[in-house]
Design an enzyme around this catalytic site. Sequence first.
Site, PDB file in Angstrom:
ATOM      1  N   TYR A  81       0.837  -1.197   0.000  1.00 57.24           N
ATOM      2  CA  TYR A  81       0.000   0.000   0.000  1.00 57.24           C
ATOM      3  C   TYR A  81       0.867   1.239   0.000  1.00 57.24           C
ATOM      4  O   TYR A  81       1.884   1.278   0.688  1.00 57.24           O
ATOM      5  CB  TYR A  81      -0.909   0.022   1.234  1.00 57.24           C
ATOM      6  CG  TYR A  81      -2.322  -0.323   0.849  1.00 57.24           C
ATOM      7  CD1 TYR A  81      -3.112   0.635   0.233  1.00 57.24           C
ATOM      8  CD2 TYR A  81      -2.831  -1.593   1.049  1.00 57.24           C
ATOM      9  CE1 TYR A  81      -4.385   0.331  -0.188  1.00 57.24           C
ATOM     10  CE2 TYR A  81      -4.109  -1.909   0.630  1.00 57.24           C
ATOM     11  CZ  TYR A  81      -4.893  -0.942   0.020  1.00 57.24           C
ATOM     12  OH  TYR A  81      -6.148  -1.247  -0.400  1.00 57.24           O
ATOM     13  N   GLU A 126      -0.740   4.690   0.000  1.00 56.40           N
ATOM     14  CA  GLU A 126      -1.661   5.842   0.011  1.00 56.40           C
ATOM     15  C   GLU A 126      -0.902   7.123   0.286  1.00 56.40           C
ATOM     16  O   GLU A 126      -0.031   7.168   1.149  1.00 56.40           O
ATOM     17  CB  GLU A 126      -2.741   5.634   1.081  1.00 56.40           C
ATOM     18  CG  GLU A 126      -3.860   4.735   0.588  1.00 56.40           C
ATOM     19  CD  GLU A 126      -4.959   4.538   1.632  1.00 56.40           C
ATOM     20  OE1 GLU A 126      -4.862   5.108   2.724  1.00 56.40           O
ATOM     21  OE2 GLU A 126      -5.904   3.795   1.326  1.00 56.40           O
ATOM     22  N   ASP A 128      -7.905  15.633 -23.620  1.00 54.97           N
ATOM     23  CA  ASP A 128      -7.816  14.209 -23.286  1.00 54.97           C
ATOM     24  C   ASP A 128      -7.141  13.515 -24.471  1.00 54.97           C
ATOM     25  O   ASP A 128      -7.769  13.273 -25.498  1.00 54.97           O
ATOM     26  CB  ASP A 128      -9.230  13.674 -23.038  1.00 54.97           C
ATOM     27  CG  ASP A 128      -9.252  12.174 -22.765  1.00 54.97           C
ATOM     28  OD1 ASP A 128      -8.194  11.525 -22.901  1.00 54.97           O
ATOM     29  OD2 ASP A 128     -10.336  11.668 -22.435  1.00 54.97           O
ATOM     30  N   THR A 173      -4.426   8.179 -21.146  1.00 52.18           N
ATOM     31  CA  THR A 173      -4.186   6.806 -20.709  1.00 52.18           C
ATOM     32  C   THR A 173      -2.740   6.488 -21.086  1.00 52.18           C
ATOM     33  O   THR A 173      -2.100   7.220 -21.852  1.00 52.18           O
ATOM     34  CB  THR A 173      -5.103   5.795 -21.414  1.00 52.18           C
ATOM     35  OG1 THR A 173      -4.892   5.889 -22.814  1.00 52.18           O
ATOM     36  CG2 THR A 173      -6.570   6.052 -21.101  1.00 52.18           C
ATOM     37  N   LYS A 209      -2.599   3.029 -24.734  1.00 49.60           N
ATOM     38  CA  LYS A 209      -3.036   3.056 -26.132  1.00 49.60           C
ATOM     39  C   LYS A 209      -1.802   3.296 -27.014  1.00 49.60           C
ATOM     40  O   LYS A 209      -0.896   2.485 -26.975  1.00 49.60           O
ATOM     41  CB  LYS A 209      -4.162   4.059 -26.296  1.00 49.60           C
ATOM     42  CG  LYS A 209      -5.385   3.654 -25.431  1.00 49.60           C
ATOM     43  CD  LYS A 209      -6.574   4.554 -25.553  1.00 49.60           C
ATOM     44  CE  LYS A 209      -7.684   4.102 -24.592  1.00 49.60           C
ATOM     45  NZ  LYS A 209      -8.822   5.036 -24.581  1.00 49.60           N
ATOM     46  N   ARG A 240      -1.916  -0.656 -18.635  1.00 50.58           N
ATOM     47  CA  ARG A 240      -3.175   0.065 -18.440  1.00 50.58           C
ATOM     48  C   ARG A 240      -2.991   1.031 -17.283  1.00 50.58           C
ATOM     49  O   ARG A 240      -2.565   0.635 -16.201  1.00 50.58           O
ATOM     50  CB  ARG A 240      -4.320  -0.899 -18.114  1.00 50.58           C
ATOM     51  CG  ARG A 240      -4.434  -2.084 -19.026  1.00 50.58           C
ATOM     52  CD  ARG A 240      -5.791  -2.717 -18.968  1.00 50.58           C
ATOM     53  NE  ARG A 240      -6.708  -1.989 -19.819  1.00 50.58           N
ATOM     54  CZ  ARG A 240      -6.719  -2.080 -21.145  1.00 50.58           C
ATOM     55  NH1 ARG A 240      -5.891  -2.871 -21.781  1.00 50.58           N
ATOM     56  NH2 ARG A 240      -7.570  -1.366 -21.848  1.00 50.58           N
TER      57      ARG A 240
HETATM   58  C1  LIG Z   1      -9.823   5.221 -23.705  1.00 48.92           C
HETATM   59  C2  LIG Z   1     -10.247   6.589 -23.393  1.00 48.92           C
HETATM   60  C3  LIG Z   1     -10.549   6.972 -22.072  1.00 48.92           C
HETATM   61  C4  LIG Z   1     -10.746   6.016 -20.930  1.00 48.92           C
HETATM   62  O1  LIG Z   1      -9.812   5.158 -20.622  1.00 48.92           O
HETATM   63  P1  LIG Z   1     -10.115   3.837 -19.752  1.00 48.92           P
HETATM   64  O2  LIG Z   1      -8.734   3.482 -19.363  1.00 48.92           O
HETATM   65  O3  LIG Z   1     -10.780   2.881 -20.658  1.00 48.92           O
HETATM   66  O4  LIG Z   1     -10.960   4.226 -18.590  1.00 48.92           O
HETATM   67  C5  LIG Z   1     -10.824   8.307 -21.838  1.00 48.92           C
HETATM   68  N1  LIG Z   1     -10.820   9.208 -22.823  1.00 48.92           N
HETATM   69  C6  LIG Z   1     -10.565   8.871 -24.099  1.00 48.92           C
HETATM   70  C7  LIG Z   1     -10.583   9.922 -25.159  1.00 48.92           C
HETATM   71  C8  LIG Z   1     -10.279   7.554 -24.437  1.00 48.92           C
HETATM   72  O5  LIG Z   1     -10.052   7.226 -25.701  1.00 48.92           O
END
Ligand SMILES: *Cc1c(COP(=O)(O)O)cnc(C)c1O
Length: 413
Positions: A50, A52, A196, A222, A225, A231
């Site tokens: 942990y 935190e 984002d 994220t 990707k 992840r």
């Molecule tokens: C994939 C994605 C997310 C969310 O990601 P998760 O890890 O699946 O929760 C948020 N915003 C955009 C634009 C995404 O493509």
Amino acid sequence: MKLNKSDPQIAKLIEKEKERQETCLEMIPSENHSSPAVREALGSILTDKYAEGYPGKRYYAGLEFYDKIEILCQERAKKLFGVPFVNVQPYSGSPANQAVYFAVCQPGDTIMGMSLPHGGHLTHGWKVNFSAKFYNSAQYGVDEKSGLIDFEKMEQLAKEAKPKIIFCGATAYPRIFEWEKFAKIAESVGAYLVADIAHIAGLVVSGVHPSPVSFADVVTTTTHKTLRGPRGAMIMATEKGLKKDPELPQKINKAIFPGLQGGPHENNIAAIAVCLKEASSPSFKKYGKQIIKNSKALAEELLVRGFNLVTGGTDNHLILIDLRNKKISGKEAQIRLEKAGITVNKNTIPFDPNPPFEPSGIRLGTPAITTRGMKEKEMKIIAEWIDKVIVDEKSISKVRQEIKKFCRKFPLP
Ligand SMILES: *Cc1c(COP(=O)(O)O)cnc(C)c1O
């Protein structure tokens, strides 16, 4: 004890999945193949403790090395993206976005984002998501004819709604984001601008997509990707954001912990650090460039074969096909392609006349197959397979055999 001894059922299923990945073309644009180094950090003993709190201010003992790992991860992210602040603890992209709302909005405040059927993400204010249930959501979208973001309408909407926060970035938009246009609109209404870049972070750090860092106040991403890590997710505040609101770092940190999360997943954070080091290398830049070359080559080859692409093509890693002229639904195309060994996902197209579970399009992308070393030449072959399978169901089993053989030349990392 080794997994295949202690739990042969799970070990077998993992082995099967590995075989599936090896023999199929992964073309879902949000997916990738991580490196063995990333997976080694992810599967390490760092999953055990942990932690935190934040480095230097933890609620548990024994965190000397965890602190060093998290600080290293932060430093690498700040350097790579050129930002003064980062939080590397979000469990994934959705909680990262949730934390940004939590940091600067009160429940009931107005927020603004791109609507899901036009390519936005659930967390950008889509009606079934917390972002539209706890906040008052105004949604912008694309122009029906061009498929491009309709900035005129968006500006009008922003002036009427006066959102506290505007999200930009998407999951199914095949073109460059013109950050400066979003920034102008956000500034004109005094909203925080959040970029984002979940899908395109790897393209941004390779220099093949403009960086939002000098235009947005906050950047979320994220890490799994195009960035090709484990992840996970990060929230960054920019110089511009700190000028607008010097409290942003504290607000964001508090929103993540104790606002939304408990102990951070430090094995993930170590793996993110590994991925950020990989993403700083010259070979990563090459990979980023190749993603775009492949995506453009694939789009060309699909156009030649009479496919309709939303916006007419692509500038990034993904392609959205409108299948209506091919007399096949997105769902049926997804099923056929999966049988043949090409993994894509059905997707709504903007202004889709069909329901979301039977949409008119498919979304496909080149990050994972680029990681495996495929280039323009291979895109032509893949376009041919896609065309065959969609035109003639009977070709599936032959194409499946060809893809299996083809994949042997491109091993997983
Ligand atoms: C994939 C994605 C997310 C969310 O990601 P998760 O890890 O699946 O929760 C948020 N915003 C955009 C634009 C995404 O493509």
